[in-house]
Design a protein around this motif. Structure first.
Motif, PDB file in Angstrom:
ATOM      1  N   PHE A 192      52.447  35.902  43.020  1.00 57.87           N
ATOM      2  CA  PHE A 192      52.686  34.806  42.088  1.00 57.87           C
ATOM      3  C   PHE A 192      52.367  33.458  42.740  1.00 57.87           C
ATOM      4  N   THR A 193      52.845  33.268  43.965  1.00 58.21           N
ATOM      5  CA  THR A 193      52.689  31.991  44.657  1.00 58.21           C
ATOM      6  C   THR A 193      51.289  31.789  45.221  1.00 58.21           C
ATOM      7  N   MET A 194      50.777  32.781  45.915  1.00 58.84           N
ATOM      8  CA  MET A 194      49.517  32.619  46.647  1.00 58.84           C
ATOM      9  C   MET A 194      48.277  32.802  45.779  1.00 58.84           C
ATOM     10  N   ILE A 195      48.304  33.748  44.861  1.00 61.33           N
ATOM     11  CA  ILE A 195      47.123  34.027  44.042  1.00 61.33           C
ATOM     12  C   ILE A 195      47.072  33.100  42.839  1.00 61.33           C
ATOM     13  N   GLY A 196      48.241  32.722  42.334  1.00 63.26           N
ATOM     14  CA  GLY A 196      48.311  31.807  41.201  1.00 63.26           C
ATOM     15  C   GLY A 196      48.968  32.447  40.001  1.00 63.26           C
TER      16      GLY A 196
ATOM     17  N   ARG B 181      35.592  40.857  36.469  1.00 65.45           N
ATOM     18  CA  ARG B 181      35.303  41.561  35.207  1.00 65.45           C
ATOM     19  C   ARG B 181      36.348  41.299  34.135  1.00 65.45           C
ATOM     20  N   GLY B 182      37.352  40.556  34.441  1.00 61.31           N
ATOM     21  CA  GLY B 182      38.389  40.308  33.452  1.00 61.31           C
ATOM     22  C   GLY B 182      39.600  39.674  34.083  1.00 61.31           C
ATOM     23  N   GLY B 183      40.578  39.387  33.258  1.00 59.11           N
ATOM     24  CA  GLY B 183      41.814  38.790  33.728  1.00 59.11           C
ATOM     25  C   GLY B 183      41.934  37.330  33.324  1.00 59.11           C
ATOM     26  N   TRP B 184      43.133  36.826  33.478  1.00 60.11           N
ATOM     27  CA  TRP B 184      43.474  35.455  33.089  1.00 60.11           C
ATOM     28  C   TRP B 184      42.546  34.439  33.740  1.00 60.11           C
ATOM     29  N   ARG B 185      42.394  34.516  35.068  1.00 58.27           N
ATOM     30  CA  ARG B 185      41.539  33.551  35.783  1.00 58.27           C
ATOM     31  C   ARG B 185      40.082  33.693  35.366  1.00 58.27           C
ATOM     32  N   TYR B 186      39.594  34.923  35.283  1.00 62.17           N
ATOM     33  CA  TYR B 186      38.199  35.170  34.914  1.00 62.17           C
ATOM     34  C   TYR B 186      37.880  34.566  33.554  1.00 62.17           C
ATOM     35  N   ARG B 187      38.830  34.602  32.653  1.00 60.48           N
ATOM     36  CA  ARG B 187      38.634  34.072  31.295  1.00 60.48           C
ATOM     37  C   ARG B 187      38.704  32.555  31.241  1.00 60.48           C
ATOM     38  N   GLY B 188      38.955  31.911  32.374  1.00 61.11           N
ATOM     39  CA  GLY B 188      38.950  30.447  32.441  1.00 61.11           C
ATOM     40  C   GLY B 188      40.177  29.792  31.827  1.00 61.11           C
ATOM     41  N   LEU B 189      41.275  30.512  31.773  1.00 62.08           N
ATOM     42  CA  LEU B 189      42.505  29.964  31.201  1.00 62.08           C
ATOM     43  C   LEU B 189      43.256  29.162  32.253  1.00 62.08           C
ATOM     44  N   PRO B 190      44.136  28.252  31.834  1.00 65.32           N
ATOM     45  CA  PRO B 190      44.856  27.402  32.800  1.00 65.32           C
ATOM     46  C   PRO B 190      45.703  28.227  33.773  1.00 65.32           C
ATOM     47  N   TRP B 191      45.681  27.820  35.034  1.00 67.38           N
ATOM     48  CA  TRP B 191      46.503  28.467  36.050  1.00 67.38           C
ATOM     49  C   TRP B 191      46.749  27.491  37.169  1.00 67.38           C
ATOM     50  N   GLU B 192      47.723  27.820  37.992  1.00 70.99           N
ATOM     51  CA  GLU B 192      48.087  26.964  39.108  1.00 70.99           C
ATOM     52  C   GLU B 192      48.568  27.812  40.271  1.00 70.99           C
ATOM     53  N   GLN B 193      48.637  27.210  41.439  1.00 70.88           N
ATOM     54  CA  GLN B 193      49.193  27.875  42.606  1.00 70.88           C
ATOM     55  C   GLN B 193      50.383  27.055  43.082  1.00 70.88           C
ATOM     56  N   SER B 194      51.339  27.725  43.711  1.00 66.06           N
ATOM     57  CA  SER B 194      52.532  27.031  44.199  1.00 66.06           C
ATOM     58  C   SER B 194      52.346  26.640  45.640  1.00 66.06           C
TER      59      SER B 194
END
Length: 130
Positions: free
Chosen positions: A31-35, A117-130
């Motif tokens: 959760f923290t390191m990958i986002g 090939r997929g996933g939240w980050r791949y789809r360009g959706l908002p994300w953050e890292q702690s």
């Protein structure tokens, strides 16, 4: 019932339903390191490195989501742990559950890499890292 929802549809649902809660069931290090998506609550289903079950998972969710009718979206790395978590929450009486298919990093590609090939980050959706 557990609805299967892709990352883009999950993001749209979150925008349209402010009462939702997003639970990220990955290990705190993931959760923290990958986002993670903004506003996600981290309640691990299992802990690395041995992937031991979190005995406090259900209680952790209950503290964040006391109303069993609240829409709960569940996210993990690829959609498998979040499905397991959704099944536990369904058995505990939660009625509006959404498993985010593909998870945050998506499935493995032919080179055994994620996020290609997929996933939240791949789809360009908002994300953050702690």
């Amino acid at each position: 019932m557990i609805e299967q929802i892709d990352p883009a549809a999950a993001w749209q649902f979150m925008l349209e339903h402010p009462e939702h809660v997003l639970i990220d069931v990955r290990d705190p290090i993931e959760f923290t390191m990958i986002g993670h998506p903004p506003g996600a609550h981290n309640v691990p289903l299992k802990f690395a490195p041995g992937w031991l079950i979190n005995p406090d998972f259900l209680e952790g969710v209950r503290q964040i989501v006391p109303d069993l009718a609240t829409p709960v979206l569940l996210l993990c790395r690829s959609g498998q742990r979040s499905q397991e978590a959704a099944e536990q929450l369904s058995a505990a009486g939660y009625s509006k559950l959404y498993n985010i298919r593909e998870g945050f990093e998506g499935p493995l590609d032919d080179s055994r890499h994620r996020s290609s090939r997929g996933g939240w980050r791949y789809r360009g959706l908002p994300w953050e890292q702690s």
